[in-house]
Design a protein around this motif. Sequence first.
Motif, PDB file in Angstrom:
ATOM      1  N   ASN A  64     -10.660 -78.871 107.292  1.00 13.19           N
ATOM      2  CA  ASN A  64     -11.697 -77.863 107.533  1.00 13.19           C
ATOM      3  C   ASN A  64     -12.703 -77.751 106.393  1.00 13.19           C
ATOM      4  OD1 ASN A  64     -10.462 -77.140 109.981  1.00 13.19           O
ATOM      5  ND2 ASN A  64      -9.053 -75.749 108.922  1.00 13.19           N
ATOM      6  N   LYS A  65     -12.338 -78.251 105.204  1.00 16.05           N
ATOM      7  CA  LYS A  65     -13.221 -78.129 104.053  1.00 16.05           C
ATOM      8  C   LYS A  65     -14.290 -79.221 103.997  1.00 16.05           C
ATOM      9  CE  LYS A  65      -9.742 -75.937 101.088  1.00 16.05           C
ATOM     10  NZ  LYS A  65      -9.000 -76.032  99.807  1.00 16.05           N
ATOM     11  N   SER A  66     -14.259 -80.151 104.929  1.00 16.80           N
ATOM     12  CA  SER A  66     -15.233 -81.253 104.903  1.00 16.80           C
ATOM     13  C   SER A  66     -16.621 -80.760 105.298  1.00 16.80           C
ATOM     14  CB  SER A  66     -14.780 -82.358 105.858  1.00 16.80           C
ATOM     15  OG  SER A  66     -14.727 -81.864 107.187  1.00 16.80           O
ATOM     16  N   HIS A  67     -17.632 -81.480 104.836  1.00 16.00           N
ATOM     17  CA  HIS A  67     -19.015 -81.139 105.158  1.00 16.00           C
ATOM     18  C   HIS A  67     -19.334 -81.531 106.596  1.00 16.00           C
ATOM     19  CE1 HIS A  67     -19.761 -80.191 100.959  1.00 16.00           C
ATOM     20  NE2 HIS A  67     -19.222 -81.354 100.630  1.00 16.00           N
ATOM     21  N   LEU A  68     -20.299 -80.845 107.188  1.00 16.94           N
ATOM     22  CA  LEU A  68     -20.706 -81.161 108.549  1.00 16.94           C
ATOM     23  C   LEU A  68     -21.329 -82.558 108.592  1.00 16.94           C
ATOM     24  CD1 LEU A  68     -22.311 -77.761 109.626  1.00 16.94           C
ATOM     25  CD2 LEU A  68     -20.107 -78.693 110.337  1.00 16.94           C
ATOM     26  N   GLY A  69     -20.934 -83.338 109.563  1.00 14.36           N
ATOM     27  CA  GLY A  69     -21.476 -84.684 109.702  1.00 14.36           C
ATOM     28  C   GLY A  69     -20.832 -85.719 108.806  1.00 14.36           C
ATOM     29  N   SER A  70     -19.776 -85.333 108.108  1.00 18.51           N
ATOM     30  CA  SER A  70     -19.148 -86.282 107.178  1.00 18.51           C
ATOM     31  C   SER A  70     -18.402 -87.398 107.909  1.00 18.51           C
ATOM     32  CB  SER A  70     -18.185 -85.546 106.242  1.00 18.51           C
ATOM     33  OG  SER A  70     -17.218 -84.815 106.982  1.00 18.51           O
ATOM     34  N   THR A  71     -18.088 -87.177 109.201  1.00 14.03           N
ATOM     35  CA  THR A  71     -17.393 -88.230 109.958  1.00 14.03           C
ATOM     36  C   THR A  71     -18.337 -89.344 110.396  1.00 14.03           C
ATOM     37  OG1 THR A  71     -17.718 -87.035 112.041  1.00 14.03           O
ATOM     38  CG2 THR A  71     -15.677 -86.609 110.835  1.00 14.03           C
ATOM     39  N   PHE A  72     -19.635 -89.092 110.378  1.00  8.52           N
ATOM     40  CA  PHE A  72     -20.585 -90.089 110.894  1.00  8.52           C
ATOM     41  C   PHE A  72     -20.576 -91.369 110.072  1.00  8.52           C
ATOM     42  CE2 PHE A  72     -23.275 -86.379 112.663  1.00  8.52           C
ATOM     43  CZ  PHE A  72     -22.433 -86.296 113.753  1.00  8.52           C
ATOM     44  N   ILE A  73     -20.404 -91.230 108.764  1.00  9.96           N
ATOM     45  CA  ILE A  73     -20.410 -92.421 107.911  1.00  9.96           C
ATOM     46  C   ILE A  73     -19.207 -93.310 108.227  1.00  9.96           C
ATOM     47  CG2 ILE A  73     -19.191 -91.255 106.019  1.00  9.96           C
ATOM     48  CD1 ILE A  73     -20.809 -92.978 104.085  1.00  9.96           C
ATOM     49  N   PHE A  74     -18.062 -92.708 108.551  1.00 10.62           N
ATOM     50  CA  PHE A  74     -16.870 -93.495 108.858  1.00 10.62           C
ATOM     51  C   PHE A  74     -16.945 -94.088 110.265  1.00 10.62           C
ATOM     52  CE2 PHE A  74     -15.527 -90.142 105.859  1.00 10.62           C
ATOM     53  CZ  PHE A  74     -15.264 -90.960 104.774  1.00 10.62           C
ATOM     54  N   ILE A  75     -17.591 -93.382 111.192  1.00 11.83           N
ATOM     55  CA  ILE A  75     -17.819 -93.936 112.529  1.00 11.83           C
ATOM     56  C   ILE A  75     -18.775 -95.123 112.446  1.00 11.83           C
ATOM     57  CG2 ILE A  75     -18.861 -93.456 114.777  1.00 11.83           C
ATOM     58  CD1 ILE A  75     -17.741 -90.629 114.569  1.00 11.83           C
ATOM     59  N   SER A  76     -19.828 -94.996 111.629  1.00 11.69           N
ATOM     60  CA  SER A  76     -20.761 -96.106 111.438  1.00 11.69           C
ATOM     61  C   SER A  76     -20.071 -97.290 110.771  1.00 11.69           C
ATOM     62  CB  SER A  76     -21.947 -95.651 110.583  1.00 11.69           C
ATOM     63  OG  SER A  76     -22.590 -94.543 111.151  1.00 11.69           O
ATOM     64  N   LEU A  77     -19.194 -96.989 109.823  1.00  6.74           N
ATOM     65  CA  LEU A  77     -18.432 -98.041 109.144  1.00  6.74           C
ATOM     66  C   LEU A  77     -17.540 -98.779 110.138  1.00  6.74           C
ATOM     67  CD1 LEU A  77     -17.848 -99.074 106.212  1.00  6.74           C
ATOM     68  CD2 LEU A  77     -15.918 -97.512 106.178  1.00  6.74           C
ATOM     69  N   PHE A  78     -16.860 -98.038 110.995  1.00  7.55           N
ATOM     70  CA  PHE A  78     -16.018 -98.651 112.024  1.00  7.55           C
ATOM     71  C   PHE A  78     -16.847 -99.528 112.954  1.00  7.55           C
ATOM     72  CE2 PHE A  78     -14.513 -98.390 116.426  1.00  7.55           C
ATOM     73  CZ  PHE A  78     -13.241 -98.916 116.316  1.00  7.55           C
ATOM     74  N   SER A  79     -18.010 -99.038 113.348  1.00  5.06           N
ATOM     75  CA  SER A  79     -18.849 -99.762 114.309  1.00  5.06           C
ATOM     76  C   SER A  79     -19.353-101.078 113.736  1.00  5.06           C
ATOM     77  CB  SER A  79     -20.034 -98.888 114.741  1.00  5.06           C
ATOM     78  OG  SER A  79     -19.596 -97.670 115.284  1.00  5.06           O
ATOM     79  N   ILE A  80     -19.848-101.063 112.498  1.00  9.09           N
ATOM     80  CA  ILE A  80     -20.423-102.282 111.917  1.00  9.09           C
ATOM     81  C   ILE A  80     -19.344-103.327 111.643  1.00  9.09           C
ATOM     82  CG2 ILE A  80     -20.353-101.502 109.500  1.00  9.09           C
ATOM     83  CD1 ILE A  80     -23.044-102.908 109.103  1.00  9.09           C
ATOM     84  N   ILE A  81     -18.156-102.899 111.209  1.00  3.48           N
ATOM     85  CA  ILE A  81     -17.068-103.856 110.972  1.00  3.48           C
ATOM     86  C   ILE A  81     -16.566-104.429 112.290  1.00  3.48           C
ATOM     87  CG2 ILE A  81     -14.728-104.126 110.076  1.00  3.48           C
ATOM     88  CD1 ILE A  81     -15.357-101.999 108.018  1.00  3.48           C
ATOM     89  N   LEU A  82     -16.433-103.577 113.312  1.00  2.00           N
ATOM     90  CA  LEU A  82     -15.975-104.048 114.624  1.00  2.00           C
ATOM     91  C   LEU A  82     -16.959-105.056 115.204  1.00  2.00           C
ATOM     92  CD1 LEU A  82     -13.880-103.718 116.910  1.00  2.00           C
ATOM     93  CD2 LEU A  82     -15.353-101.930 117.855  1.00  2.00           C
ATOM     94  N   PHE A  83     -18.251-104.775 115.074  1.00  2.00           N
ATOM     95  CA  PHE A  83     -19.265-105.707 115.600  1.00  2.00           C
ATOM     96  C   PHE A  83     -19.189-107.054 114.893  1.00  2.00           C
ATOM     97  CE2 PHE A  83     -23.477-107.578 114.993  1.00  2.00           C
ATOM     98  CZ  PHE A  83     -23.801-107.859 116.314  1.00  2.00           C
ATOM     99  N   ASN A  84     -19.095-107.038 113.563  1.00  2.00           N
ATOM    100  CA  ASN A  84     -19.054-108.300 112.810  1.00  2.00           C
ATOM    101  C   ASN A  84     -17.756-109.061 113.052  1.00  2.00           C
ATOM    102  OD1 ASN A  84     -21.491-108.640 110.892  1.00  2.00           O
ATOM    103  ND2 ASN A  84     -20.993-106.478 110.739  1.00  2.00           N
ATOM    104  N   ASN A  85     -16.649-108.339 113.255  1.00  4.12           N
ATOM    105  CA  ASN A  85     -15.390-109.010 113.567  1.00  4.12           C
ATOM    106  C   ASN A  85     -15.453-109.709 114.924  1.00  4.12           C
ATOM    107  OD1 ASN A  85     -14.368-108.077 111.183  1.00  4.12           O
ATOM    108  ND2 ASN A  85     -13.016-106.554 112.081  1.00  4.12           N
ATOM    109  N   PHE A  86     -16.041-109.026 115.905  1.00  3.33           N
ATOM    110  CA  PHE A  86     -16.094-109.588 117.247  1.00  3.33           C
ATOM    111  C   PHE A  86     -17.093-110.735 117.362  1.00  3.33           C
ATOM    112  CE2 PHE A  86     -13.691-106.181 119.422  1.00  3.33           C
ATOM    113  CZ  PHE A  86     -13.011-106.979 120.318  1.00  3.33           C
ATOM    114  N   ILE A  87     -18.236-110.593 116.697  1.00  2.00           N
ATOM    115  CA  ILE A  87     -19.255-111.638 116.830  1.00  2.00           C
ATOM    116  C   ILE A  87     -18.795-112.927 116.154  1.00  2.00           C
ATOM    117  CG2 ILE A  87     -20.663-111.247 114.741  1.00  2.00           C
ATOM    118  CD1 ILE A  87     -23.117-111.399 116.613  1.00  2.00           C
ATOM    119  N   GLY A  88     -17.869-112.821 115.202  1.00  4.78           N
ATOM    120  CA  GLY A  88     -17.329-114.013 114.561  1.00  4.78           C
ATOM    121  C   GLY A  88     -16.379-114.801 115.450  1.00  4.78           C
TER     122      GLY A  88
END
Length: 225
Positions: A64-88
């Motif tokens: 509950n102490k996390s800042h608003l929107g702090s999950t977006f960076i980890f969702i973006s991180l998941f998305s970019i790694i997943l895309f690069n893993n699959f395209i390979g």
Amino acid sequence: MMVNLFSVFDPSTNILNFSLNWLSSFIGLMMIPPMFWIMPSRSQIMWNNILLILHKEFKTLLGNKSHLGSTFIFISLFSIILFNNFIGLFPYIFTSSSHLTFTLTLALPLWLSFMLYGWINYTNHMFTHLVPQGTPSILMPFMVCIETISNIIRPGTLAVRLSANMIAGHLLMTLLGNTGPSLMWSIISLLLITQIALLTLEAAVAIIQSYVFAILSTLYSSEVN
């Protein structure tokens, strides 16, 4: 004949001394903008549902102490790694996530920003993490050394875990593929079945490794505050 088995992972395609292999990492950026103005398809709705599930999970880990929107960076991180893993997994496309250049570029700035933010704003809290609760007094100096070392090697373990898992499967498929021309026709069918099974396994590894990278980054962030 290949001089080095790992040469297949080297970015060798270039025009005018400019490496073209890394362009595969930017193809996804050209696909993302239409998602915001074209009517969503079933695949986009499914992807949005996946992101919502990840958002709820990361929110739970951050607390509950996390800042608003702090999950977006980890969702973006998941998305970019997943895309690069699959395209390979496609033929003749360079797997950028199998290189430490790519994985360390993601892991090191994240870990460094967490450490700087934690030690500047929550110094006492960061010191308490060096000694686990219930540690005997005689073991405290050793625990501080162990916890400090384990904290320092975190970006390295994040980067190596991702790149090593991506290299291992691709290298095995390359080795099996190179033996195809020298095999009998009766064995080639068995080789094809093995290659398809390995490709399915690599698709699962691509999802799991991107999820593990994002989850561990979230856990490291939650320890700061």
